[in-house]
Design a protein around this motif. Structure first.
Motif, PDB file in Angstrom:
ATOM      1  N   HIS A 148      33.019  41.912  40.610  1.00  0.00           N
ATOM      2  CA  HIS A 148      34.239  42.704  40.809  1.00  0.00           C
ATOM      3  C   HIS A 148      35.424  41.736  40.722  1.00  0.00           C
ATOM      4  O   HIS A 148      35.550  40.840  41.552  1.00  0.00           O
ATOM      5  N   GLU A 151      37.612  40.487  43.590  1.00  0.00           N
ATOM      6  CA  GLU A 151      36.984  39.822  44.740  1.00  0.00           C
ATOM      7  C   GLU A 151      36.982  38.340  44.404  1.00  0.00           C
ATOM      8  O   GLU A 151      36.000  37.761  43.965  1.00  0.00           O
ATOM      9  N   ARG A 225      38.901  45.297  39.852  1.00  0.00           N
ATOM     10  CA  ARG A 225      37.476  45.440  40.155  1.00  0.00           C
ATOM     11  C   ARG A 225      36.625  45.631  38.894  1.00  0.00           C
ATOM     12  O   ARG A 225      35.521  45.115  38.790  1.00  0.00           O
ATOM     13  N   HIS A 264      30.150  38.757  46.691  1.00  0.00           N
ATOM     14  CA  HIS A 264      31.232  39.750  46.650  1.00  0.00           C
ATOM     15  C   HIS A 264      32.270  39.510  47.736  1.00  0.00           C
ATOM     16  O   HIS A 264      32.145  38.607  48.557  1.00  0.00           O
ATOM     17  N   GLU A 265      33.262  40.429  47.736  1.00  0.00           N
ATOM     18  CA  GLU A 265      34.172  40.570  48.872  1.00  0.00           C
ATOM     19  C   GLU A 265      34.180  42.024  49.308  1.00  0.00           C
ATOM     20  O   GLU A 265      33.947  42.929  48.497  1.00  0.00           O
ATOM     21  N   GLU A 340      28.710  39.332  51.122  1.00  0.00           N
ATOM     22  CA  GLU A 340      30.024  39.977  51.126  1.00  0.00           C
ATOM     23  C   GLU A 340      30.931  39.246  52.104  1.00  0.00           C
ATOM     24  O   GLU A 340      30.589  39.065  53.261  1.00  0.00           O
TER      25      GLU A 340
END
Ligand SMILES: [Zn+2]
Length: 916
Positions: A148, A151, A225, A264-265, A340
């Motif tokens: 994404h 992120e 994203r 990810h974030e 994440e």
């Protein structure tokens, strides 16, 4: 702070690491320094600031600079790295992975990859050879970042991790690389990251602004994203619609990493997540895999506890849907994981409690988790390899899935190729055969569950991948209380349903059939000098591509609005008739047939065996439609992007994205078709002028296609463009499906539920009632509420055989149902319910639907068509472009775009056959 002098050289394959590594990691993330302090770094390996304009964690590195830095690392340590470009994005940016290993391992990289692939398919291998491979192969750890694009901290962490592994003169690192081979993909979505970086650089000022409403942290549509076609590539691993993902899967199958991490974030208010994941789990993940994720989770937890970082596990992120960057690798036998990090969405972000989270915080935590993971993999190398081999011996399941090559052979071939391209062993029948009690034509495909990728094959081919019954019982309980369902994505994903391809399954033996290694056969063309026309049967995806190309090439194309038979072949409604007159028509058609795979046959006379003749008035000349697609806020990027993808890449037809704010313009008249993608926000954004313009444009002959929530928008206008209405939820257990069908709801509001009692609408006291366990649920039921939200279930719909919009479609086909929209049917004098949901007991095709939802959905419209003036409004209650994966619905989209603009204008309802 721990210096290298404190770190003893460790013997490989032992558990020495647990305490010491964590101490190092804890110090690594002490204040101020993005790279591990106390580490002695080799000056021959350049840090980031030596290559680009900023140092680690100081700024958001642009995609081109990520590439430059990888190249610099590879150049500085050629004998310990291998830099590979594995794909190009739609916008032409390169995607890379950097292999980092010991000198010995990098020198024998090809042998290592061959050895891993041998383990990945152990059928027929010598057991002694497998033992030797398990003893000698490194554990491949694949760290994939930034799928994404907004992120942003994980690609930066990728650079730090790579630098540390290459530059640290640290026996600890060397000992990790004795046991592992680390593959770093710093940026899985460079187009999305480029979009974010451009936005960020343009919006920021003198110092980072942490406010959630600061422009630098609040992206414009569509945000970073998604990739170029606005796909969420963390859903695409088994669908392989995007070139980035296709390249990734090819690279994955070259290494079969034992550990695959997708970094990810998440929301700014959160902390850090790593596995074990939440329930539900995909049923094809094994107990040893669950235990392995627990081991990795504990390794990360210890590192985070030492560093004082908050984290959580086992919540939110489940391992059910197979299209994620953790579940798909897990179904190949990897330890597949998602990490994440709370997002700063920029360099600095403010949480709702006032605390700050920085980009650097994200980089540090991702580096900490990455190094802890490498450490765990090094310690668990033996176990990882043994368990991978056991996984790849396949499940003890004799089921074989068959894809009969009939109806639309090109689509069957494409599905078989899609399975093959993700490492599944697909067999092709060279001659007709009898399986599962049916005679299957030559060229049909067989996929055995008993194969190395058998678990992946089964979850992709079976209609259902059941989750733990207890999980569903809990969700039913929550749904009854109107609490959100705890499943992260769609619960139905069977590829034969998504592609509308027939599948049979039974116990069978097919090992003797040859593998599908080559490309499937392409289209057929019979040319003839004496031809009066060329015929293309409608209903095959390749035919739609041929139509798109023929129109673009300026060829005359006609479509039959009634079926006919010619030379023993049946041509359904919608079939194409191309006049043979004109210079070089046959040659041009031959080229198009070859390029699209369509079947083109010469007709030597216009006289047909049955049905209309080729010169009938039920044949209309198609125009080359000019197609516009509403773009920008408030459309859902994934819906807008998927429509653009389906039109441009699947049908090969150009489309003009048009900004929402320009829909009030007279320039709209340049277009024949306008698509309004899914969006719940049109009412607040489309001006009165734009709505009036749309209405005028439709009356003058435009084809307006509304998707999902856009249907509700058109139905609830003051002067509705669709005479349907969204429904409120019927009472739980109300067995009378017609109860909610009313259709007289006020504009702007869902239709009144007929079940509403409301005898006393006053504000004063009301007569008391005695409640008991049986009536309390009804007493607290809201009077007006949306139908139950569906997380993404494949459902059957039935096609009206009399409307041209269903031309070439089967009588029944699967759709992807999401959300909480149920609409009343169009009355016969208003238009046609071209597709309607099947009866409640036949509704569910793949996944799981709440009982109440099925009862209310049954027989309600899925696609409606309503003529207005000379134009037409088409409402798709479900999105046929969903994730670009609904191959079976491409014909439906083609009908809506191409057939509505025949020179005679739309044909609302063709005359019945008996008039002939
Ligand atoms: Zn993400």
């Amino acid at each position: 702070m721990v210096s290298n002098a404190d770190v003893p050289a460790a013997p490989p394959r032992s558990r020495w690491w647990s305490g010491l590594v964590l101490a190092v990691l804890a110090s690594a993330v002490a204040a101020g320094e993005p790279v591990l302090p106390g580490t002695d770094y080799d000056p021959a390996i350049p840090p980031l600031h030596a290559v680009v304009r900023h140092g680690f964690g100081e700024d958001i590195t642009a995609p081109a600079d990520l590439t430059r830095y990888l190249e610099a690392l590879a150049a500085a340590a050629p004998e310990r790295t291998r830099l590979v470009e594995y794909a190009r994005s739609w916008q032409g940016r390169p995607l890379h992975y950097l292999v980092i290993g010991s000198r010995d391992d990098v020198a024998r990289l090809d042998a290592i990859r061959a050895g891993i692939r041998r383990l990945a398919d152990p059928r027929g291998a010598d057991e002694a050879e497998l033992d030797r491979l398990v003893d000698t192969l490194p554990a491949v750890v694949w760290l994939a970042h930034g799928v994404h694009g907004d992120e942003v901290s994980s690609p930066e962490a990728a650079l730090v991790t790579a630098y540390h592994l290459l530059a640290a003169r640290d026996p600890l690192v060397a000992s990790w690389l004795d046991e592992t081979l680390v593959v770093i993909d710093p940026s899985q979505n460079p187009d999305g990251r480029a979009r974010f970086v451009h936005h960020y650089q343009a919006s920021r000022g003198l110092v980072p602004q942490p406010s959630p409403i600061a422009a630098e942290r609040s992206q414009g549509w569509p945000g970073g994203r998604f990739n170029h076609y606005l796909f969420d590539m963390n859903r695409d691993w088994f669908a392989l619609t995007q070139p980035e993902v296709r390249g990734r899967v090819r690279a994955f199958l070259d290494y079969y990493p034992l550990v695959h991490v997708d970094l990810h974030e998440m929301g700014t208010d959160s902390s850090y997540y790593f596995p074990p994941p939440a329930v539900p789990w995909n049923p094809h993940l094994t107990e040893p895999q669950r235990a392995m994720l627990d081991t990795f989770g504990r390794g990360n937890a210890a590192a985070f506890d030492r560093a004082g970082y908050r984290y959580f596990t086992g919540e939110v992120y489940d391992a059910y849907y197979p299209g994620y960057g953790d579940t798909w690798p897990a179904l190949q036998g990897s330890a597949g994981m998602t990490f994440e990090m709370a997002s700063a969405r920029g360099l600095l972000g403010q949480r709702s409690d006032g605390s700050l989270v920085s980009y650097r915080d994200g980089v540090r935590r991702h580096v900490t988790a990455s190094l802890a993971t490498i450490a765990t993999a090094a310690a668990e190398r033996d176990r990882l390899l043994h368990e991978f081999l056991a996984y790849r011996r396949g499940p003890g399941d004799r089921t074989v899935f068959f894809l009969p090559r009939r109806r639309d052979p090109g689509r069957v071939d494409a599905l078989a190729a899609l399975l093959r391209d993700q490492g599944i062993d697909v067999r092709r029948m060279g001659s007709p055969g009898r399986y599962c009690g049916e005679a299957l034509p030559a060229g049909s495909y067989a996929v055995a569950a008993a194969q190395p990728a058998g678990r992946l094959a089964t979850t992709l081919l079976a209609a259902q991948s059941p989750a733990d019954p207890q999980f569903w019982a809990e969700q039913e309980r929550r749904a009854a209380k109107r609490l959100p369902v705890e499943v992260y994505d769609v619960v139905g994903w069977s590829l034969p349903l998504l592609h509308d391809v027939e599948v049979l399954s039974c116990d069978a033996a097919v090992a003797g059939l040859p593998r599908m290694d080559d490309e499937p056969p392409s289209g057929a063309l019979s040319l003839d000098d004496g031809a009066v026309a060329y015929l293309v049967p409608w209903g095959e995806r390749a035919s739609a591509r041929l139509l798109a190309r023929a129109l673009r090439a300026g060829l005359t194309v006609r479509a039959a609005t009634e079926p006919f038979e010619h030379a023993g072949r049946r041509y359904p409604r919608g079939s194409l008739i191309l006049p043979a007159t004109g210079e070089g028509v046959a040659d041009r058609l031959a080229g198009l047939a070859g390029a699209t795979g369509a079947t083109v046959s010469a007709a030597l006379e216009s006289w047909t065996g049955e049905g209309i003749d080729l010169g009938s008035e039920h044949v209309s000349t198609l125009r080359q439609p000019h197609v516009a697609l509403a773009w920008d806020t408030p459309t859902e990027p994934t819906s807008a992007g998927a429509w653009r993808y389906v039109l441009e890449r699947k049908l090969d037809y150009p489309v003009a994205p048009v900004r929402i704010r320009d829909l009030d313009s007279a320039w709209l008249d340049q277009f024949d078709v306008l698509v309004l993608p899914a969006s719940s926000g049109y009412a607040g954004v489309l001006s009165e002028e734009a709505v009036a313009n749309l209405q005028r444009w439709v009356r003058r002959g435009g084809t307006l296609i509304a998707v999902a929530d856009a249907v509700e928008f058109l139905a609830t206008l003051e002067t509705p463009l669709l005479d349907t209405a969204p429904e409120w939820r019927v009472a739980d257990g109300a067995a009378e499906p017609a109860a909610a069908v009313d259709g007289t709801g006020d504009a702007g509001a869902p239709a009144e539920p007929a079940a509403t009692t409301g005898e006393d609408d006053g504000r004063g006291p009301v007569p008391g009632v005695v409640l008991d366990a049986g009536t309390v649920a009804e007493a607290v039921r809201p009077e007006e509420e949306r139908p139950p939200a569906v997380p993404g279930v494949l459902v059957h719909a039935e096609v009206d055989p009399d409307h041209w919009l269903g031309a070439g479609l089967p009588a029944r086909l699967p759709l992807m149902l999401t959300g909480d929209r149920i609409f009343t049917p169009l009355a016969l004098d208003k238009g046609t319910n071209v597709l309607r949901f099947a009866a409640a007991d036949q509704l569910t095709a793949g996944g799981r639907l709440w009982d109440g939802a099925a009862a209310q959905l049954a027989f309600k419209p899925a696609v409606v068509a309503q003529p207005t003036g000379r134009g037409l409004v088409i409402g798709f209650v479900v999105d046929p472009a969903f994730r670009g994966v609904m191959d079976g619905l491409d014909i439906l989209v083609a009908n809506a775009v191409f057939l509505a603009t025949g020179s005679a204008g739309p044909v609302p309802v063709p005359p019945p056959l008996d008039r002939r």
